[in-house]
Design a protein around this motif. Sequence first.
Motif, PDB file in Angstrom:
ATOM      1  N   ASP A  24     -34.770  67.383  11.189  1.00  0.00           N
ATOM      2  CA  ASP A  24     -35.269  68.279  10.142  1.00  0.00           C
ATOM      3  C   ASP A  24     -36.100  69.396  10.780  1.00  0.00           C
ATOM      4  O   ASP A  24     -37.331  69.346  10.795  1.00  0.00           O
ATOM      5  CB  ASP A  24     -36.112  67.492   9.126  1.00  0.00           C
ATOM      6  N   PRO A  25     -35.412  70.420  11.302  1.00  0.00           N
ATOM      7  CA  PRO A  25     -36.109  71.512  11.986  1.00  0.00           C
ATOM      8  C   PRO A  25     -37.129  72.235  11.093  1.00  0.00           C
ATOM      9  O   PRO A  25     -38.159  72.693  11.585  1.00  0.00           O
ATOM     10  CB  PRO A  25     -34.981  72.471  12.385  1.00  0.00           C
ATOM     11  N   TRP A  45     -35.612  55.376  15.238  1.00  0.00           N
ATOM     12  CA  TRP A  45     -36.791  54.518  15.445  1.00  0.00           C
ATOM     13  C   TRP A  45     -36.524  53.505  16.543  1.00  0.00           C
ATOM     14  O   TRP A  45     -37.409  53.214  17.362  1.00  0.00           O
ATOM     15  CB  TRP A  45     -37.201  53.830  14.145  1.00  0.00           C
ATOM     16  N   THR A  46     -35.316  52.963  16.573  1.00  0.00           N
ATOM     17  CA  THR A  46     -34.944  51.997  17.616  1.00  0.00           C
ATOM     18  C   THR A  46     -35.008  52.660  18.987  1.00  0.00           C
ATOM     19  O   THR A  46     -35.547  52.097  19.944  1.00  0.00           O
ATOM     20  CB  THR A  46     -33.530  51.435  17.359  1.00  0.00           C
ATOM     21  N   GLU A  47     -34.469  53.870  19.073  1.00  0.00           N
ATOM     22  CA  GLU A  47     -34.475  54.601  20.336  1.00  0.00           C
ATOM     23  C   GLU A  47     -35.909  54.922  20.780  1.00  0.00           C
ATOM     24  O   GLU A  47     -36.258  54.761  21.951  1.00  0.00           O
ATOM     25  CB  GLU A  47     -33.668  55.899  20.174  1.00  0.00           C
ATOM     26  N   ILE A  48     -36.732  55.348  19.841  1.00  0.00           N
ATOM     27  CA  ILE A  48     -38.133  55.661  20.165  1.00  0.00           C
ATOM     28  C   ILE A  48     -38.853  54.398  20.612  1.00  0.00           C
ATOM     29  O   ILE A  48     -39.569  54.402  21.618  1.00  0.00           O
ATOM     30  CB  ILE A  48     -38.849  56.303  18.951  1.00  0.00           C
ATOM     31  N   ALA A  96     -37.250  61.794   7.467  1.00  0.00           N
ATOM     32  CA  ALA A  96     -36.087  62.386   8.141  1.00  0.00           C
ATOM     33  C   ALA A  96     -35.413  61.481   9.165  1.00  0.00           C
ATOM     34  O   ALA A  96     -34.195  61.538   9.335  1.00  0.00           O
ATOM     35  CB  ALA A  96     -36.500  63.696   8.813  1.00  0.00           C
ATOM     36  N   LEU A  97     -36.197  60.663   9.861  1.00  0.00           N
ATOM     37  CA  LEU A  97     -35.609  59.887  10.939  1.00  0.00           C
ATOM     38  C   LEU A  97     -34.811  58.700  10.416  1.00  0.00           C
ATOM     39  O   LEU A  97     -35.132  58.132   9.383  1.00  0.00           O
ATOM     40  CB  LEU A  97     -36.696  59.397  11.911  1.00  0.00           C
ATOM     41  N   LYS A  98     -33.784  58.368  11.149  1.00  0.00           N
ATOM     42  CA  LYS A  98     -32.887  57.281  10.783  1.00  0.00           C
ATOM     43  C   LYS A  98     -33.269  56.022  11.571  1.00  0.00           C
ATOM     44  O   LYS A  98     -33.953  56.101  12.582  1.00  0.00           O
ATOM     45  CB  LYS A  98     -31.450  57.684  11.080  1.00  0.00           C
ATOM     46  N   ALA A 129     -39.835  65.043  18.688  1.00  0.00           N
ATOM     47  CA  ALA A 129     -38.555  65.524  19.229  1.00  0.00           C
ATOM     48  C   ALA A 129     -37.399  65.111  18.308  1.00  0.00           C
ATOM     49  O   ALA A 129     -36.491  65.911  18.039  1.00  0.00           O
ATOM     50  CB  ALA A 129     -38.333  64.981  20.640  1.00  0.00           C
ATOM     51  N   LYS A 130     -37.458  63.889  17.802  1.00  0.00           N
ATOM     52  CA  LYS A 130     -36.422  63.427  16.863  1.00  0.00           C
ATOM     53  C   LYS A 130     -36.508  64.189  15.543  1.00  0.00           C
ATOM     54  O   LYS A 130     -35.483  64.525  14.947  1.00  0.00           O
ATOM     55  CB  LYS A 130     -36.572  61.921  16.590  1.00  0.00           C
TER      56      LYS A 130
END
Length: 187
Positions: free
Chosen positions: A68-69, A145-148, A139-141, A62-63
Amino acid sequence: MIIERLSQEHRNIEKLLAILERELEVFDRGNRPDYEVIRAVISYFEVYPEVFHHPQEDLVFAKLRTRDPVAAAKVGDLAGEHHKGAERLRRVACAVENVLADAEVLRQDVDTIVRDFIVHERHHMMMEDRDFFPAALKALKPEDWTEIASAVTGHKDPLFSDVTEERFDALRAHILRLEQEAEAERK
């Protein structure tokens, strides 16, 4: 790190697929495989990937779709793939239960159902390891990662951790025996 844990879980799942494959070879030769081990593998797949592994991947995906669609589109329909895997697993469970109930079932049909599950699982994990995980890492910031990490449970794998479940004891012993045999063959 989440991706490292997911990758380790893929390696663990591969061990189970190899066990399932070996038991299928016993079945194909007309011998009686270890149905307790087969049922434990099925039970593991019903619980851990479905309840813990895939939901974590879905959060990462989802992130990725947000960040990065294009990369997410290359990965495809991850949730759909997970759903199809669950359907294939249900067919495996049904085929095994039919064999154990002495139902009229062709050996070749059971082989086809189980092999289909194994092949698709391996292909799916290979795609995730090759395309999905690297794209997510790129792509993820850090805040993603913290949110996940805050959204995932700290649930331990019931087979491959120190918090093990009794129903997987036979399977764990089988895995250890196979690993010891493989190690002895390498020497």
